[in-house]
Design a protein around this motif. Structure first.
Motif, mmCIF file in Angstrom:
data_model
loop_
_atom_site.group_PDB
_atom_site.id
_atom_site.type_symbol
_atom_site.label_atom_id
_atom_site.label_comp_id
_atom_site.label_asym_id
_atom_site.label_seq_id
_atom_site.Cartn_x
_atom_site.Cartn_y
_atom_site.Cartn_z
ATOM 1 N N GLU A 160 -7.043 19.839 51.992
ATOM 2 C CA GLU A 160 -8.260 18.971 51.982
ATOM 3 C C GLU A 160 -9.201 19.716 51.278
ATOM 4 O O GLU A 160 -9.499 21.164 51.340
ATOM 5 N N VAL A 161 -10.211 18.902 50.431
ATOM 6 C CA VAL A 161 -11.584 19.529 49.964
ATOM 7 C C VAL A 161 -12.454 18.592 50.502
ATOM 8 O O VAL A 161 -12.395 17.477 50.377
ATOM 9 N N GLU A 162 -13.363 19.101 51.050
ATOM 10 C CA GLU A 162 -14.590 18.419 51.534
ATOM 11 C C GLU A 162 -15.833 18.791 50.740
ATOM 12 O O GLU A 162 -16.031 19.971 50.410
ATOM 13 N N SER A 163 -16.594 17.845 50.418
ATOM 14 C CA SER A 163 -17.710 17.842 49.208
ATOM 15 C C SER A 163 -18.877 17.385 49.848
ATOM 16 O O SER A 163 -18.912 16.308 50.385
ATOM 17 N N THR A 164 -20.016 17.583 49.128
ATOM 18 C CA THR A 164 -21.267 16.891 49.428
ATOM 19 C C THR A 164 -21.391 15.885 48.346
ATOM 20 O O THR A 164 -22.486 15.113 48.529
ATOM 21 N N ASP A 165 -20.417 15.837 47.432
ATOM 22 C CA ASP A 165 -20.861 14.957 46.204
ATOM 23 C C ASP A 165 -19.370 14.238 45.723
ATOM 24 O O ASP A 165 -18.590 14.900 45.639
ATOM 25 N N ALA A 166 -19.365 13.080 46.003
ATOM 26 C CA ALA A 166 -18.088 12.332 45.759
ATOM 27 C C ALA A 166 -17.434 12.696 44.309
ATOM 28 O O ALA A 166 -16.283 13.041 44.188
ATOM 29 N N THR A 167 -18.341 12.492 43.436
ATOM 30 C CA THR A 167 -17.814 12.578 42.046
ATOM 31 C C THR A 167 -17.504 14.021 41.664
ATOM 32 O O THR A 167 -16.285 14.364 41.208
ATOM 33 N N LEU A 168 -18.218 15.032 42.175
ATOM 34 C CA LEU A 168 -17.946 16.387 41.838
ATOM 35 C C LEU A 168 -16.963 16.864 42.576
ATOM 36 O O LEU A 168 -15.851 17.923 42.063
ATOM 37 N N GLY A 169 -16.889 16.384 43.886
ATOM 38 C CA GLY A 169 -15.613 16.694 44.771
ATOM 39 C C GLY A 169 -14.138 16.148 44.409
ATOM 40 O O GLY A 169 -13.304 16.952 44.334
ATOM 41 N N LYS A 170 -14.263 15.110 43.789
ATOM 42 C CA LYS A 170 -12.950 14.509 43.275
ATOM 43 C C LYS A 170 -12.654 15.552 41.841
ATOM 44 O O LYS A 170 -11.514 15.649 41.769
ATOM 45 N N GLU A 171 -13.546 15.872 40.996
ATOM 46 C CA GLU A 171 -13.298 16.625 39.868
ATOM 47 C C GLU A 171 -12.715 17.991 40.554
ATOM 48 O O GLU A 171 -11.616 18.282 39.788
ATOM 49 N N PHE A 172 -13.263 18.533 41.508
ATOM 50 C CA PHE A 172 -12.962 19.793 41.700
ATOM 51 C C PHE A 172 -11.588 19.634 42.334
ATOM 52 O O PHE A 172 -10.842 20.659 41.999
ATOM 53 N N PHE A 173 -11.394 18.654 43.332
ATOM 54 C CA PHE A 173 -9.992 18.520 43.913
ATOM 55 C C PHE A 173 -8.853 18.423 43.033
ATOM 56 O O PHE A 173 -8.037 18.929 43.066
ATOM 57 N N ASP A 174 -9.050 17.519 41.932
ATOM 58 C CA ASP A 174 -8.044 17.269 40.880
ATOM 59 C C ASP A 174 -7.612 18.658 39.925
ATOM 60 O O ASP A 174 -6.680 18.625 39.765
ATOM 61 N N HIS A 175 -8.841 19.168 39.701
ATOM 62 C CA HIS A 175 -8.692 20.495 38.876
ATOM 63 C C HIS A 175 -7.765 21.687 39.850
ATOM 64 O O HIS A 175 -6.924 22.232 39.278
#
Length: 199
Positions: A160-175
């Protein structure tokens, strides 16, 4: 009582990939939180009013804290309402195998609006499972590695990746998936997998 929006991205892992990620990313890193063990107990009405509205009520018992969490959909993610519980309250709930929220709310607490649900609704225990969890903070993102054992003995592994921002979180997760060669295998919520793996 506290409320927060749960922005998280999940991927099922094979056992081999789980152990590989643990050794590469968690085992020897000082920022890795020591493994915690969570026991998660899920409750719903007799007619599954929460599940029918993509919502959930959970009591989580860990090494260091207990809490009751009410989850409801919000903007394609979930809004969580969290209420801390004492060991005595957890024992009472588990002995009764049911929850009435009014017993744990103050006069100022506000529940999210759900059809057919109020503070006096009775929720019954219907599923429990255990998760062993490692966590590591990287900037604004929390990386979580879970091993969950369900009632029928099935074990699954999840990133899991939990983030405070949906867009940045998705980019981080995909990377992160690409960086570690992790096949994309979207994960349904743990409670849905738990229902599939009851005794």
């Amino acid at each position: 009582m506290s409320q927060n929006f749960e922005i998280e991205f999940k991927n099922i892992l094979s056992a081999t990939k789980y152990h590989e990620i643990y050794k590469k990313e968690f085992q020897n890193f000082p920022q890795t939180k020591h493994m915690t063990t969570q026991t998660n107990h899920y409750f719903d009405t007799i007619n599954s009013a929460l599940r029918n509205q993509d919502s959930a009520l959970r009591v989580r018992v860990t090494d260091s804290y207990n809490e009751l969490t009410f989850k409801v959909p919000h903007n394609n993610f979930l809004m969580e309402t969290n209420i801390p519980l004492t060991d005595e309250q957890v024992a009472e709930i588990m002995q009764a195998k049911k929850i009435v929220l009014s017993s744990y709310l103050t006069a100022d607490d506000q529940l999210p609006d759900l059809e057919g649900i109020d503070q006096e609704t009775i929720f019954y225990l219907f599923n429990s499972f255990e998760t062993k969890r490692f966590e590591k903070q990287v900037g604004e993102h929390l990386i979580v590695l879970d091993q969950t054992t369900f009632q029928n003995g099935t074990v699954d592994y999840e990133l899991e990746v939990e983030s405070t921002d949906a867009t940045l979180g998705k980019e981080f997760f995909d990377h992160y998936l690409e960086k570690h060669g992790i096949p994309v295998h979207s994960a349904s919520p743990k409670i849905a997998r738990a229902v599939e793996n009851q005794r």
